[in-house]
Write an enzyme that holds these catalytic residues in place. Structure first.
Site, short mmCIF file in Angstrom:
data_model
loop_
_atom_site.label_atom_id
_atom_site.label_comp_id
_atom_site.label_asym_id
_atom_site.label_seq_id
_atom_site.Cartn_x
_atom_site.Cartn_y
_atom_site.Cartn_z
CG ASP A 7 -0.35 0.34 2.50
OD1 ASP A 7 0.60 0.51 2.61
OD2 ASP A 7 -1.10 0.31 3.51
CB CYS A 64 1.05 -2.08 4.95
SG CYS A 64 0.91 -2.92 6.47
CB THR A 66 2.67 -1.70 10.96
OG1 THR A 66 1.43 -2.23 10.34
CG2 THR A 66 2.36 -0.28 11.52
CG HIS A 97 11.21 -23.82 12.62
ND1 HIS A 97 11.33 -23.69 13.85
CD2 HIS A 97 12.31 -24.60 12.01
CE1 HIS A 97 12.65 -24.29 14.25
NE2 HIS A 97 13.09 -25.00 13.08
CG HIS A 132 9.53 -27.63 11.57
ND1 HIS A 132 9.11 -26.96 12.83
CD2 HIS A 132 10.77 -27.78 11.63
CE1 HIS A 132 10.25 -27.14 13.63
NE2 HIS A 132 11.18 -27.60 12.98
C1 RB5 Z 1 -1.96 3.08 6.20
O1 RB5 Z 1 -1.66 4.41 6.63
C2 RB5 Z 1 -1.55 2.12 7.29
O2 RB5 Z 1 -2.33 2.13 8.18
C3 RB5 Z 1 -1.14 0.86 6.67
O3 RB5 Z 1 0.00 1.09 5.71
C4 RB5 Z 1 -0.42 -0.29 7.65
O4 RB5 Z 1 0.31 -0.06 8.47
C5 RB5 Z 1 -1.70 -1.05 8.43
O5 RB5 Z 1 -1.30 -2.09 8.85
#
Ligand code: RB5
Length: 147
Positions: A7, A64, A66, A97, A132
């Site tokens: 994203d 993304c 995080t 694993h 595993h």
């Molecule tokens: C987008 O702002 C953010 O929420 C997305 O990239 C991600 O971190 C969600 O888990």
């Protein structure tokens, strides 16, 4: 085939990964997003993961902000074992694993230098099998029970 997706929060990191893969001569398909404009990670995860599960041995890298949201979405797709990693040990052992087929990372969490180390070990580590495999089969049982 290796499929990439991100994203807007992971867009820049995806571009760094593409540069690395180009330099290494590793083939991939970029499933988007193609700019830093805001997009929903679940839609990118679905588009990318549908391609991954369509062929034996396919893998993916999803980014993304995080790494968490896109990994949650990825793991909703039957056949996907996505691991959100920000350290070398996890990226290695999720192949050894868990036979993870998708590496997820956060563009706001890891720098490109570390991310490329994680990509390298993820792509070059084979599943250990043995005990595993039984555990992977148990994951498949959970999926099948939902159908
Ligand atoms: C987008 O702002 C953010 O929420 C997305 O990239 C991600 O971190 C969600 O888990």
């Amino acid at each position: 085939m290796l499929y990439l997706g991100a994203d807007h929060g992971g867009f820049e990191l995806k571009e760094s990964i593409k540069k690395y893969l180009d330099e290494k001569g590793i083939e991939y398909e970029d499933c988007g997003t193609y700019s830093a404009d805001s997009v929903d990670y679940a839609l990118i995860a679905k588009k990318t993961c549908d391609k991954i599960v369509a062929g034996e041995g396919n893998k993916g890298i999803l980014c993304c902000g995080t790494g968490i949201g896109i990994s949650m979405a990825a793991n909703k797709v039957n056949g996907i074992r996505a691991a959100c990693c920000s350290d070398y040990f996890s990226a290695k052992y999720t192949r050894l694993h868990n036979d993870a087929n998708v590496l997820c990372m956060g563009g706001r969490v890891v720098g490109a230098g570390l991310a490329l180390e994680l990509v390298e070990v993820f792509l070059n580590t084979e599943f250990e099998g043995g005990r595993h495999r039984r555990r992977i089969d148990q994951l498949k049982d959970i999926e099948n029970a939902q159908k």
